[in-house]
Design a protein around this motif. Structure first.
Motif, PDB file in Angstrom:
ATOM      1  N   ARG A  88       0.934  -1.199   0.104  1.00 48.92           N
ATOM      2  CA  ARG A  88       0.124  -0.140   0.061  1.00 48.92           C
ATOM      3  C   ARG A  88       0.956   1.224   0.120  1.00 48.92           C
ATOM      4  O   ARG A  88       1.881   1.301   0.585  1.00 48.92           O
ATOM      5  CB  ARG A  88      -0.804   0.175   1.308  1.00 48.92           C
ATOM      6  N   ASN A 180       4.776  -4.123   9.539  1.00 45.97           N
ATOM      7  CA  ASN A 180       3.516  -3.662   9.050  1.00 45.97           C
ATOM      8  C   ASN A 180       2.589  -4.874   9.517  1.00 45.97           C
ATOM      9  O   ASN A 180       2.222  -5.583   8.381  1.00 45.97           O
ATOM     10  CB  ASN A 180       3.491  -3.103   7.491  1.00 45.97           C
ATOM     11  N   PRO A 181       2.221  -5.166  10.756  1.00 42.18           N
ATOM     12  CA  PRO A 181       1.526  -6.473  10.871  1.00 42.18           C
ATOM     13  C   PRO A 181      -0.045  -6.224  10.702  1.00 42.18           C
ATOM     14  O   PRO A 181      -0.320  -5.164  10.199  1.00 42.18           O
ATOM     15  CB  PRO A 181       1.608  -6.084  12.537  1.00 42.18           C
ATOM     16  N   PRO A 182      -0.750  -7.364  10.666  1.00 40.57           N
ATOM     17  CA  PRO A 182      -2.151  -7.113  10.649  1.00 40.57           C
ATOM     18  C   PRO A 182      -2.589  -6.592  11.911  1.00 40.57           C
ATOM     19  O   PRO A 182      -2.648  -6.595  12.993  1.00 40.57           O
ATOM     20  CB  PRO A 182      -2.631  -8.616  10.727  1.00 40.57           C
ATOM     21  N   TYR A 183      -3.339  -5.374  11.512  1.00 42.60           N
ATOM     22  CA  TYR A 183      -3.715  -4.315  12.577  1.00 42.60           C
ATOM     23  C   TYR A 183      -5.375  -3.928  12.480  1.00 42.60           C
ATOM     24  O   TYR A 183      -5.739  -3.056  13.177  1.00 42.60           O
ATOM     25  CB  TYR A 183      -2.913  -3.067  12.574  1.00 42.60           C
ATOM     26  N   ILE A 184      -6.033  -4.615  11.363  1.00 42.39           N
ATOM     27  CA  ILE A 184      -7.439  -3.929  11.103  1.00 42.39           C
ATOM     28  C   ILE A 184      -8.389  -4.910  12.090  1.00 42.39           C
ATOM     29  O   ILE A 184      -8.136  -5.906  12.434  1.00 42.39           O
ATOM     30  CB  ILE A 184      -7.984  -4.511   9.590  1.00 42.39           C
ATOM     31  N   LEU A 194     -11.896  -6.366   1.202  1.00 41.93           N
ATOM     32  CA  LEU A 194     -10.481  -6.824   1.040  1.00 41.93           C
ATOM     33  C   LEU A 194     -10.277  -8.658   1.121  1.00 41.93           C
ATOM     34  O   LEU A 194      -9.187  -9.181   1.207  1.00 41.93           O
ATOM     35  CB  LEU A 194      -9.649  -6.433   2.313  1.00 41.93           C
ATOM     36  N   ALA A 201      -3.037 -11.554   6.816  1.00 44.52           N
ATOM     37  CA  ALA A 201      -2.083 -10.264   6.765  1.00 44.52           C
ATOM     38  C   ALA A 201      -2.867  -8.951   7.129  1.00 44.52           C
ATOM     39  O   ALA A 201      -2.377  -8.097   7.297  1.00 44.52           O
ATOM     40  CB  ALA A 201      -1.596 -10.104   5.392  1.00 44.52           C
ATOM     41  N   LEU A 202      -4.244  -9.151   7.364  1.00 43.87           N
ATOM     42  CA  LEU A 202      -4.910  -7.932   7.486  1.00 43.87           C
ATOM     43  C   LEU A 202      -5.789  -7.699   8.898  1.00 43.87           C
ATOM     44  O   LEU A 202      -5.337  -6.546   9.682  1.00 43.87           O
ATOM     45  CB  LEU A 202      -6.177  -8.170   6.835  1.00 43.87           C
ATOM     46  N   GLU A 232       3.850   0.129  11.499  1.00 45.89           N
ATOM     47  CA  GLU A 232       2.680   0.796  10.935  1.00 45.89           C
ATOM     48  C   GLU A 232       1.462   0.296  11.679  1.00 45.89           C
ATOM     49  O   GLU A 232       1.383  -0.678  12.211  1.00 45.89           O
ATOM     50  CB  GLU A 232       2.491   0.230   9.294  1.00 45.89           C
TER      51      GLU A 232
HETATM   52  N1  GLN Z   1      -2.972  -1.053   5.483  1.00 44.83           N
HETATM   53  C1  GLN Z   1      -3.820  -1.751   5.192  1.00 44.83           C
HETATM   54  C2  GLN Z   1      -5.225  -1.595   4.904  1.00 44.83           C
HETATM   55  O1  GLN Z   1      -5.749  -0.930   5.463  1.00 44.83           O
HETATM   56  C3  GLN Z   1      -3.874  -3.069   6.148  1.00 44.83           C
HETATM   57  C4  GLN Z   1      -2.580  -3.863   6.071  1.00 44.83           C
HETATM   58  C5  GLN Z   1      -2.396  -4.294   7.625  1.00 44.83           C
HETATM   59  O2  GLN Z   1      -3.348  -4.784   8.559  1.00 44.83           O
HETATM   60  N2  GLN Z   1      -0.961  -4.266   8.015  1.00 44.83           N
HETATM   61  O3  GLN Z   1      -5.987  -2.263   3.879  1.00 44.83           O
END
Ligand code: GLN
Length: 272
Positions: A88, A180-184, A194, A201-202, A232
């Motif tokens: 991204r 940049n780990p999964p953070y959603i 998505l 990964a999300l 991130e």
């Molecule tokens: N930034 C990504 C998004 O919002 C998510 C990737 C993540 O979780 N590292 O689509």
């Protein structure tokens, strides 16, 4: 038979104009700029049939980078396919932040955890040829893509397989750790859009902070003295992520905004 101009005009009613050009350029193996001077060229029925198939995949929701197998990141083309997160533009904020910090503190070794396509590790290695870069991922599929990208783009990276710090041996330390780990959040409505990308990964499936927490907590065991950690995160997680950094252990904790003026990267340094 129809001209490039006619075809692109018709397709613009179905998918994004820019994406329509990316797909046609991929099919014709040319650059998008080619269409400016060749818009009256005719496309054969065979090309039109193949183009229609690509348009249909996009209409069904498949991301363009998976269809063409590529996504640009920091001005370099990265190969991507299903099973690996698509790089991204937001992540370029992490790159800029880390590059500035490498210059400032003369870091020599760096680890990128959960590397996915390898875009962070490879970009940092290519921007800093003297930096010794390692990268890890628990997904073998992702590691394979990252290794291919490192080879194609000419970056020398050491790869490790495993979940977060489990990928490393106990004595391994780095001047910098980035991720940049999964953070959603698992309930975030945006996740539905998505669905083609790997869910692991999300989102961490818990609260969007679980993996960020794991990374901060384990970092002191794998950073050198006054080592630096940058991660991130989501636009609304700045305060929560700063709170993960124990002030007894960390200093210089701060959050950087992305180009859209959203909190995007939080970093800290181990106290001396
Ligand atoms: N930034 C990504 C998004 O919002 C998510 C990737 C993540 O979780 N590292 O689509």
């Amino acid at each position: 038979m129809a001209t490039i101009k006619e075809v692109l005009f018709a397709v613009a009613r179905r998918i994004d104009r820019f994406e329509a050009r990316l797909l046609l350029a991929h099919l014709l193996q040319c650059r998008r700029e080619y269409f400016i001077t060749h818009d009256n060229d005719e496309l054969s029925d065979e090309v039109l049939t193949r183009y229609e198939a690509l348009i249909a995949r996009r209409e069904a929701g498949e991301p363009v980078p998976y269809i063409i197998g590529e996504q640009e990141f920091f001005s370099r083309p990265f190969h991507v396919r299903e099973g690996v997160l698509i790089p991204r533009p937001d992540t370029e904020t992490l790159i800029e932040t880390v590059l500035a910090e490498i210059d400032r503190c003369q870091a020599k070794t760096l680890l990128d955890m959960g590397t996915g396509s390898g875009c962070i590790a490879i970009t940092l290695a290519l921007e800093n040829p003297s930096l010794c870069v390692s990268a890890s991922d628990f997904s073998e599929k992702a590691l394979k893509v990252a290794q291919e990208n490192a080879k194609t783009l000419g970056a020398d990276i050491k790869f490790y397989h495993g979940s977060w710090y489990e990928a490393l041996s106990a004595d391994m330390r780095f001047d910098m750790i980035v991720s940049n780990p999964p953070y959603i959040h698992p309930q975030d409505e945006h996740l539905a859009a998505l669905q083609y990308e790997p869910i692991t990964a999300l989102t961490d499936g818990v609260d969007g902070l679980k993996d960020l927490r794991t990374i901060v907590t384990g970092a002191p065991n794998h950073l050198t003295s006054q080592g630096f950690l940058a991660m991130e995160h989501g636009w609304d997680q700045g305060q929560a992520v700063r709170n993960l950094f124990d002030p007894e252990i960390w200093c210089d904790v701060k959050t950087i905004k992305d180009l859209g003026d959203n909190d995007r990267v939080t970093m800290g340094r181990l106290k001396a």
